[in-house]
Scaffold this active site. Structure first.
Site, PDB file in Angstrom:
ATOM      1  N   HIS A  97     -24.723  19.390  13.796  1.00  0.00           N
ATOM      2  CA  HIS A  97     -24.698  19.812  15.201  1.00  0.00           C
ATOM      3  C   HIS A  97     -26.108  19.902  15.773  1.00  0.00           C
ATOM      4  O   HIS A  97     -27.072  20.192  15.063  1.00  0.00           O
ATOM      5  CB  HIS A  97     -23.936  21.126  15.385  1.00  0.00           C
ATOM      6  CG  HIS A  97     -24.445  22.289  14.582  1.00  0.00           C
ATOM      7  ND1 HIS A  97     -25.453  23.106  15.016  1.00  0.00           N
ATOM      8  CD2 HIS A  97     -24.050  22.787  13.380  1.00  0.00           C
ATOM      9  CE1 HIS A  97     -25.665  24.060  14.129  1.00  0.00           C
ATOM     10  NE2 HIS A  97     -24.837  23.889  13.110  1.00  0.00           N
ATOM     11  N   ASP A  99     -27.060  21.954  18.379  1.00  0.00           N
ATOM     12  CA  ASP A  99     -27.429  23.255  18.934  1.00  0.00           C
ATOM     13  C   ASP A  99     -27.785  24.267  17.857  1.00  0.00           C
ATOM     14  O   ASP A  99     -27.524  24.069  16.668  1.00  0.00           O
ATOM     15  CB  ASP A  99     -26.303  23.808  19.807  1.00  0.00           C
ATOM     16  CG  ASP A  99     -24.983  23.938  19.054  1.00  0.00           C
ATOM     17  OD1 ASP A  99     -24.689  23.097  18.187  1.00  0.00           O
ATOM     18  OD2 ASP A  99     -24.235  24.900  19.319  1.00  0.00           O
ATOM     19  N   ASP A 130     -29.888  25.586   9.520  1.00  0.00           N
ATOM     20  CA  ASP A 130     -28.599  25.523  10.231  1.00  0.00           C
ATOM     21  C   ASP A 130     -28.751  24.779  11.546  1.00  0.00           C
ATOM     22  O   ASP A 130     -28.923  25.395  12.596  1.00  0.00           O
ATOM     23  CB  ASP A 130     -28.123  26.961  10.463  1.00  0.00           C
ATOM     24  CG  ASP A 130     -26.764  27.047  11.136  1.00  0.00           C
ATOM     25  OD1 ASP A 130     -26.019  26.048  11.124  1.00  0.00           O
ATOM     26  OD2 ASP A 130     -26.458  28.107  11.708  1.00  0.00           O
ATOM     27  N   GLU A 164     -21.567  23.608  18.560  1.00  0.00           N
ATOM     28  CA  GLU A 164     -20.948  24.149  17.341  1.00  0.00           C
ATOM     29  C   GLU A 164     -21.129  25.653  17.236  1.00  0.00           C
ATOM     30  O   GLU A 164     -20.210  26.364  16.825  1.00  0.00           O
ATOM     31  CB  GLU A 164     -21.554  23.462  16.106  1.00  0.00           C
ATOM     32  CG  GLU A 164     -20.820  23.767  14.792  1.00  0.00           C
ATOM     33  CD  GLU A 164     -21.288  25.049  14.103  1.00  0.00           C
ATOM     34  OE1 GLU A 164     -20.585  25.535  13.181  1.00  0.00           O
ATOM     35  OE2 GLU A 164     -22.354  25.589  14.485  1.00  0.00           O
ATOM     36  N   GLU A 165     -22.300  26.135  17.622  1.00  0.00           N
ATOM     37  CA  GLU A 165     -22.602  27.555  17.453  1.00  0.00           C
ATOM     38  C   GLU A 165     -21.769  28.460  18.361  1.00  0.00           C
ATOM     39  O   GLU A 165     -21.708  29.667  18.142  1.00  0.00           O
ATOM     40  CB  GLU A 165     -24.097  27.813  17.678  1.00  0.00           C
ATOM     41  CG  GLU A 165     -25.016  27.175  16.639  1.00  0.00           C
ATOM     42  CD  GLU A 165     -24.892  27.791  15.255  1.00  0.00           C
ATOM     43  OE1 GLU A 165     -24.035  28.670  15.073  1.00  0.00           O
ATOM     44  OE2 GLU A 165     -25.666  27.402  14.363  1.00  0.00           O
ATOM     45  N   GLU A 192     -21.878  20.449   7.399  1.00  0.00           N
ATOM     46  CA  GLU A 192     -22.855  21.397   6.886  1.00  0.00           C
ATOM     47  C   GLU A 192     -22.269  22.370   5.866  1.00  0.00           C
ATOM     48  O   GLU A 192     -21.070  22.659   5.855  1.00  0.00           O
ATOM     49  CB  GLU A 192     -23.448  22.204   8.040  1.00  0.00           C
ATOM     50  CG  GLU A 192     -22.429  23.090   8.755  1.00  0.00           C
ATOM     51  CD  GLU A 192     -23.045  23.884   9.891  1.00  0.00           C
ATOM     52  OE1 GLU A 192     -24.108  24.503   9.680  1.00  0.00           O
ATOM     53  OE2 GLU A 192     -22.441  23.893  10.985  1.00  0.00           O
ATOM     54  N   HIS A 402     -29.101  32.028  11.121  1.00  0.00           N
ATOM     55  CA  HIS A 402     -28.964  33.045  12.174  1.00  0.00           C
ATOM     56  C   HIS A 402     -29.880  34.246  11.950  1.00  0.00           C
ATOM     57  O   HIS A 402     -29.803  35.219  12.701  1.00  0.00           O
ATOM     58  CB  HIS A 402     -27.509  33.535  12.305  1.00  0.00           C
ATOM     59  CG  HIS A 402     -26.540  32.465  12.671  1.00  0.00           C
ATOM     60  ND1 HIS A 402     -25.263  32.731  13.145  1.00  0.00           N
ATOM     61  CD2 HIS A 402     -26.627  31.103  12.635  1.00  0.00           C
ATOM     62  CE1 HIS A 402     -24.624  31.596  13.385  1.00  0.00           C
ATOM     63  NE2 HIS A 402     -25.433  30.597  13.065  1.00  0.00           N
TER      64      HIS A 402
END
Length: 438
Positions: A97, A99, A130, A164-165, A192, A402
């Site tokens: 992804h 984002d 990520d 995605e996030e 992922e 994150h």
């Protein structure tokens, strides 16, 4: 002795040569990774246009074709393709992804979009784990394979998707349901995973599905000194107690080692809302007529969604106690044929065996396959019965997705490229019959 003008000319000459050499040295997999990390793709306003242009340039520089789709305006899906010698065979898809989640810059030791590389090789950036790492590793591994003259049997696709996030609803969900995706004829896919603090690569065969549960209770308001039945707060607290007991039961399985955290149904309270507001806070001598609680539920694919809904309706929020509820299911637990969305990690799945051998060929070892505790875009692909494994080749690395100060070590990034070279070459060379979905 040289004259001053000559010395000055020689000095400029060496400066120019030095800068040219420096520029050549900077065009490496590591610096290309750093370039990708510097694009500010964090929500709530991710920049998608610039990283897509960068990825298109990288793909075309190694002879790969690209297409860009917009199922929602301003939210591009980039597809990179390496055509196989037998395009009639089902293709292989590698997804990542574009984002990333926000970063609180003041809490980082290096700016989160600087991609600062320390003397010990730590590359600090939001998205380093990520999951911009795999987005670049896919391309770098193909670059290396092509330089050695390797040609795939099956067509290989790489997808870069937005959003995605925040659930993937305007990204992979729409892409996977599109005719453009169907035309790819995907036989196996990868997405992922997560870092491993140990020396075994983690691999994921399923995701949990999130439910947002809101429970509301109503009752007649009363004086704060009065005892009576079926007040809103009383009814809600009965439900809170029942939910807490269920949570404790599920957690006991984890504590006893009988199940992993991702294999049970997690239920966590996220808010409580009740009371009659006043200028100084709340009216303390008045029992409210409404009360509400919100919960985050995560269901593994083997859970029975109907049984869970029955429990909520009959035990946690029964109408007999003047209670109502709302469930927002953010995904499915079953695929298009009604089967739990899990990819087999045994000999019944030929893709698993090929993947496992490819990782081991690089000296790597796989940990016990896991269900991911959270969710990824993998669920939208598995929903169509396409086998998919979640995998990010990072070992001896703290799990920092994150988190503040997210980083990936340069040597681990390079190791990941080596691993993907083996994986992509093995999967794209599979000649066996596996045209049906698993």
């Amino acid at each position: 002795m040289a004259s001053p003008p000559l010395l000055w000319t020689l000095f400029l000459f060496f400066i120019i040569i030095s800068l040219q050499s420096h520029g050549e040295e900077e065009d490496t997999p590591i610096t290309r990774f750093q370039q990708y990390l510097r694009f500010k793709t964090a929500h709530p306003n991710p920049n998608y246009a610039a990283p897509v242009r960068f990825l298109v340039d990288q793909a075309r520089s190694i002879g790969l074709s690209t297409r860009t789709f917009e199922f929602v305006s301003g939210k591009p899906v980039l597809l990179v393709t390496w055509l196989g010698s037998n395009p009639k065979l089902p293709s292989i898809l590698f997804n990542s992804h574009l984002d990333s989640v926000p970063a609180e810059a003041e809490k980082w030791i290096h700016p989160p979009f600087s991609a600062h590389r320390t003397v010990d090789g730590h590359i600090y950036a939001r998205g380093a784990q990520d999951d911009k790492c795999i987005g670049v590793q896919y391309l770098e591994s193909i670059r290396n394979l092509k330089s050695r003259g390797f040609s795939p049997l099956r067509t290989v696709h790489i997808s870069y998707v937005p959003e995605e996030e925040i659930g993937g609803f305007d990204g992979m969900e729409k892409f996977a349901a599109s005719s453009e995706f169907t035309e790819l004829n995907v036989g196996f896919a990868m997405d992922e995973g997560q870092a491993s603090p140990g020396d075994e690569f983690r691999v994921f065969y399923a995701d949990r599905t999130p439910w947002n549960l809101v429970i509301r209770a109503e009752g007649i308001p009363g004086h704060g000194a009065k005892l009576y039945d079926n007040g809103a707060m009383e009814n809600l607290m009965k439900s809170v107690e029942l939910i807490s007991k269920f949570r404790e039961t599920q957690f006991d399985f984890v504590k006893a080692g009988k199940a992993a955290n991702s294999e049970v149904i997690s239920v966590n309270p996220v808010y409580l809302k009740a009371g009659t507001p006043s200028n100084t806070g709340f009216v303390m001598n008045m029992q409210p007529s409404e009360a509400e609680a919100g919960y985050d539920l995560r269901l593994p694919p083997m859970a029975d969604p109907d049984a869970m809904k029955k429990r909520i309706a009959e035990e946690w929020a029964p109408a007999i106690r003047n209670m109502t509820y709302t469930i927002i299911a953010k995904g499915k637990l079953r695929d298009h044929l009604g089967r739990p969305m899990m990819t087999p990690t045994n000999d019944s799945n030929p893709w698993w065996s090929i993947f496992k051998r490819a990782v081991e060929a690089t000296g790597g070892k796989l940990a016990k396959p896991e269900i991911l505790a959270s969710t990824t875009d993998a669920r939208y692909i598995r929903a169509f019965g396409i086998p998919l494994l979640g995998f990010s080749p990072m070992i001896n690395t703290p799990i920092l997705l994150h988190d503040h100060n997210e980083f990936l070590k340069d040597t681990m990034f390079m190791k990941g490229i080596e691993v993907y070279e083996s994986v992509i070459s093995a999967l794209s060379s599979f000649e066996g019959v596996s045209d049906q979905v698993i």
